[in-house]
Motif scaffolding. Structure first.
Motif, PDB file in Angstrom:
ATOM      1  N   HIS B  56      64.756-100.056  18.484  1.00  0.00           N
ATOM      2  CA  HIS B  56      64.934 -99.016  19.501  1.00  0.00           C
ATOM      3  C   HIS B  56      65.473 -99.713  20.725  1.00  0.00           C
ATOM      4  CE1 HIS B  56      61.350-100.301  21.915  1.00  0.00           C
ATOM      5  NE2 HIS B  56      61.129-100.897  20.777  1.00  0.00           N
ATOM      6  N   ASP B  57      66.178 -98.950  21.557  1.00  0.00           N
ATOM      7  CA  ASP B  57      66.666 -99.539  22.798  1.00  0.00           C
ATOM      8  C   ASP B  57      66.737 -98.474  23.887  1.00  0.00           C
ATOM      9  OD1 ASP B  57      67.657-101.198  24.697  1.00  0.00           O
ATOM     10  OD2 ASP B  57      69.681-101.351  23.863  1.00  0.00           O
ATOM     11  N   CYS B  58      67.724 -97.583  23.819  1.00  0.00           N
ATOM     12  CA  CYS B  58      67.936 -96.646  24.925  1.00  0.00           C
ATOM     13  C   CYS B  58      66.874 -95.554  24.985  1.00  0.00           C
ATOM     14  CB  CYS B  58      69.314 -96.002  24.796  1.00  0.00           C
ATOM     15  SG  CYS B  58      69.439 -94.850  23.422  1.00  0.00           S
ATOM     16  N   ARG B  59      66.389 -95.130  23.874  1.00  0.00           N
ATOM     17  CA  ARG B  59      65.456 -93.994  23.763  1.00  0.00           C
ATOM     18  C   ARG B  59      66.020 -92.729  24.376  1.00  0.00           C
ATOM     19  NH1 ARG B  59      59.256 -95.547  22.890  1.00  0.00           N
ATOM     20  NH2 ARG B  59      59.589 -97.505  21.810  1.00  0.00           N
ATOM     21  N   GLU B  60      67.333 -92.617  24.399  1.00  0.00           N
ATOM     22  CA  GLU B  60      67.923 -91.355  24.855  1.00  0.00           C
ATOM     23  C   GLU B  60      69.127 -90.961  24.002  1.00  0.00           C
ATOM     24  OE1 GLU B  60      68.886 -91.890  28.957  1.00  0.00           O
ATOM     25  OE2 GLU B  60      70.528 -93.270  28.534  1.00  0.00           O
ATOM     26  N   GLY B  61      69.129 -91.424  22.765  1.00  0.00           N
ATOM     27  CA  GLY B  61      70.127 -90.929  21.816  1.00  0.00           C
ATOM     28  C   GLY B  61      71.527 -91.462  21.975  1.00  0.00           C
ATOM     29  N   ILE B  62      71.695 -92.619  22.610  1.00  0.00           N
ATOM     30  CA  ILE B  62      73.069 -93.113  22.751  1.00  0.00           C
ATOM     31  C   ILE B  62      73.318 -94.499  22.145  1.00  0.00           C
ATOM     32  CG2 ILE B  62      73.756 -91.697  24.736  1.00  0.00           C
ATOM     33  CD1 ILE B  62      73.167 -94.178  26.473  1.00  0.00           C
ATOM     34  N   CYS B  63      72.251 -95.271  21.906  1.00  0.00           N
ATOM     35  CA  CYS B  63      72.523 -96.625  21.408  1.00  0.00           C
ATOM     36  C   CYS B  63      72.604 -96.665  19.885  1.00  0.00           C
ATOM     37  CB  CYS B  63      71.483 -97.609  21.907  1.00  0.00           C
ATOM     38  SG  CYS B  63      69.888 -97.472  21.089  1.00  0.00           S
ATOM     39  N   GLY B  64      71.947 -95.723  19.235  1.00  0.00           N
ATOM     40  CA  GLY B  64      72.013 -95.651  17.779  1.00  0.00           C
ATOM     41  C   GLY B  64      71.165 -96.679  17.060  1.00  0.00           C
ATOM     42  N   SER B  65      70.227 -97.311  17.764  1.00  0.00           N
ATOM     43  CA  SER B  65      69.486 -98.363  17.055  1.00  0.00           C
ATOM     44  C   SER B  65      68.219 -97.869  16.354  1.00  0.00           C
ATOM     45  CB  SER B  65      69.149 -99.508  18.016  1.00  0.00           C
ATOM     46  OG  SER B  65      68.377 -99.036  19.090  1.00  0.00           O
ATOM     47  N   CYS B  66      67.700 -96.695  16.737  1.00  0.00           N
ATOM     48  CA  CYS B  66      66.425 -96.257  16.149  1.00  0.00           C
ATOM     49  C   CYS B  66      66.610 -95.678  14.756  1.00  0.00           C
ATOM     50  CB  CYS B  66      65.740 -95.227  17.056  1.00  0.00           C
ATOM     51  SG  CYS B  66      66.806 -93.843  17.484  1.00  0.00           S
ATOM     52  N   THR B  82      68.557 -88.079  17.400  1.00  0.00           N
ATOM     53  CA  THR B  82      68.117 -89.349  16.850  1.00  0.00           C
ATOM     54  C   THR B  82      66.597 -89.339  16.866  1.00  0.00           C
ATOM     55  OG1 THR B  82      68.281 -90.199  19.085  1.00  0.00           O
ATOM     56  CG2 THR B  82      70.119 -90.688  17.614  1.00  0.00           C
ATOM     57  N   CYS B  84      64.528 -91.146  18.376  1.00  0.00           N
ATOM     58  CA  CYS B  84      63.931 -91.318  19.709  1.00  0.00           C
ATOM     59  C   CYS B  84      63.868 -90.003  20.469  1.00  0.00           C
ATOM     60  CB  CYS B  84      64.671 -92.369  20.516  1.00  0.00           C
ATOM     61  SG  CYS B  84      66.428 -92.027  20.755  1.00  0.00           S
TER      62      CYS B  84
HETATM   63  S1  FES Z   1      66.757 -95.679  20.733  1.00  0.00           S
HETATM   64 FE1  FES Z   1      68.875 -95.489  21.315  1.00  0.00          FE
HETATM   65  S2  FES Z   1      69.498 -93.824  20.059  1.00  0.00           S
HETATM   66 FE2  FES Z   1      67.374 -93.885  19.664  1.00  0.00          FE
END
Ligand code: FES
Ligand code: HEM
Ligand code: SF4
Lengths: 228, 248
Positions: B56-66, B82, B84
């Motif tokens: 997880h990284d951004c927790r706002e649906g933009i980094c795509g890592s979750c 996503t 998150c």
């Molecule tokens: S944590 Fe970045 S998209 Fe879900």
């Protein structure tokens, strides 16, 4: 251009071309078979023409046989590769939430169609090839020595559809072919890269084709079963 | 809310891994899914157990890592989000929730729910770019007229965040939605034309080499994609690829 079958998109393109050819063939096959319901004589004439015309026998027939074999072999190849792409499966997978049953079971429905084709070849194709090219009788007559005996095609069709087991197998196979085509028809267009303003209209037509044509074949089988 | 979590635990890439059950209580419907997992991990740490590893990284649906496969669907049951952005109000008290990593040979598990998605990076490196000279005399992008529809479609394609939900959802683990978004983004713009032929050939080749599957056009990717990337992009990539291969 070289080695297009070595790429995922190339394989899908070839798969779609073979499928499109099969769908044109199926339509033509239906057009002739439905004649048997309305006019046995016209059906006989059309069958005799298809069975003896050189371009059909020596050009289209080999292409068709190649197309069928290519289609199901490529189907197996794709399935094998796709299985390798996910070696560990999910403990819980909810495919129904995002895709149709038909789209997820093309191999299953295809395999039933393949089994049907084996039966179909034994029923009609092999006897015809035997009479025409092994015994050398190109007359198409019930009795090659008696011109008045008439063409054999209609009689053979009626005779084959007397057996309820065979009719049952036909009906089941065509239901599965319908499921195969309900996904396959549109899929083939997507595979060749056609997804545009006509796609919505095509989707409507695909339902007519994918349900209508198999249903038509089922009708023909049932018609002859119950009418003779 | 009280929930039963069935979570994939795997110590390392080599470990076999298995599903382990966890009971969790006092979950607020307003929590995000990741916050719920944070609470679980706090519990585990306090008990001296190994916390569940997840990306997880951004927790706002933009980094795509979750990347998480929740109850049989990529990023869980809601559409266009996503994991998150998924909230616990999408579940009911007493639910059992399966949480698994993306499953694809090309995305090997590193630990628990974390997979290695560098295959996507290698596909991007194979052609997901344009080559321009940026040494001070760059012209204004708006000086090149672009048809509105193409600009919109290119922008839509460019919203792909490379999360891999398309691969995870596809029964064949095919990466075609991702790759087609990256191909389309440039194919639709004049700046992308120069390298168009090589781009699509190289990216598709890399995609195949990574061991992603073939597309069966089931459409699962499009439904599960948190950014609504359309199947039209796959058709466009097919056209680009086929015409590029016939050109030779
Ligand atoms: S944590 Fe970045 S998209 Fe879900
Ligand atoms: C002989 C037995 C058959 C088998 C084993 C078979 C198998 C398959 C499989 C596995 C696919 C999916 C390929 C993929 O993953 O994308 C497929 C696609 C398709 N099949 Fe068949 N099939 C058979 C017969 C037929 C027939 C007789 C027709 C038409 C009359 C047909 C029409 C199609 C179409 C239209 C597609 C979609 C092609 C695409 O997605 O591009 N198939 N078939
Ligand atoms: S296409 Fe959609 S699902 Fe696939 S990586 Fe991009 S954003 Fe994620």
């Amino acid at each position: 251009m070289s080695g297009i079958l070595n790429s995922s998109i190339g394989r899908k393109f070839a798969m779609a071309l073979s499928a499109l050819f099969l769908m044109v063939f199926l339509l033509q096959h239906f057009a002739i078979n439905i004649l048997s319901v309305f006019s046995p004589d016209t059906f006989n004439d059309a069958s005799h023409f298809m069975g003896t015309f050189w371009a059909v026998q020596y050009l289209l027939q080999p292409v068709l046989i190649f197309g069928v074999i290519f289609h199901f072999l490529m189907g197996f190849v794709l399935e094998l590769k796709n299985n390798k792409a996910r070696r560990v499966s999910y403990a819980k997978s909810n495919g129904g939430a995002n895709s149709s049953w038909m789209s997820r079971n093309m191999l299953l429905t295809g395999l039933v169609v393949l089994a049907f084709m084996v039966l179909h070849f034994i029923d009609f194709w092999i006897p015809e090839i035997n009479i025409k090219y092994i015994q050398g009788d190109m007359s198409g007559l019930m009795d090659p020595n008696v011109a008045e005996s008439g063409f054999r095609y209609y009689e053979e069709l009626v005779h084959k559809f007397q057996n309820p087991l065979r009719v049952g197998a036909y009906v089941l196979s065509f239901v599965l072919l319908s499921l195969h085509l309900l996904h396959g028809f549109n899929s083939a267009f997507q595979s060749v890269g056609a997804n545009n303003k006509y796609t919505k209209g095509l989707k409507g037509f695909s339902k007519v084709y994918a349900i209508g044509i198999p249903l038509g074949f089922v009708f023909i089988a049932l018609f002859h079963h119950f009418n003779h | 809310m009280n929930l039963t979590l069935k979570i994939w635990r795997q110590k390392s890439a080599k470990d076999k891994g298995k599903i382990i059950d966890y009971a969790i209580g006092d979950v607020s419907p307003d929590m995000s899914f990741l916050e719920m997992l944070d609470v679980l991990n706090q519990d585990l740490i306090e008990k001296g157990e190994e916390p569940v590893a997840f990306d997880h990284d951004c927790r706002e649906g933009i980094c795509g890592s979750c990347s998480m496969f929740v109850n049989g669907q990529a990023h869980g049951p809601d559409s266009m989000v996503t994991v998150c952005q998924l909230h616990m109000r999408s579940f009911n008290d007493g639910d059992t929730i399966y949480i698994e990593p993306w499953r694809a040979t090309a995305f090997p598990v590193i630990k628990d729910l974390i997979v290695d998605r560098s295959a996507f990076d290698r596909i991007q490196q194979a052609g997901g770019f344009i080559s321009v000279n940026t040494s001070g005399n760059t012209q204004d992008a708006n000086s090149i007229p672009i048809e509105k529809e193409n600009a919109d479609n290119a922008f839509d394609a460019a919203t792909c965040i490379g999360c891999g939900a398309c691969v995870a959802s596809c029964k064949n683990s095919s990466a075609m939605l991702f790759v087609s978004a990256k191909v389309s983004q440039f194919a639709l713009l004049p700046q992308g034309q120069v390298e168009a032929t090589d781009r699509v050939m190289n990216m598709v080749k890399q995609m195949d080499d990574e061991g992603f599957g073939n597309c069966t056009n089931t459409g699962a990717c499009e439904v599960e994609c948190p950014k609504g990337i359309s199947l039209e992009n796959i058709a466009r990539m097919n056209r680009e690829y086929l015409s590029a291969s016939f050109k030779g």
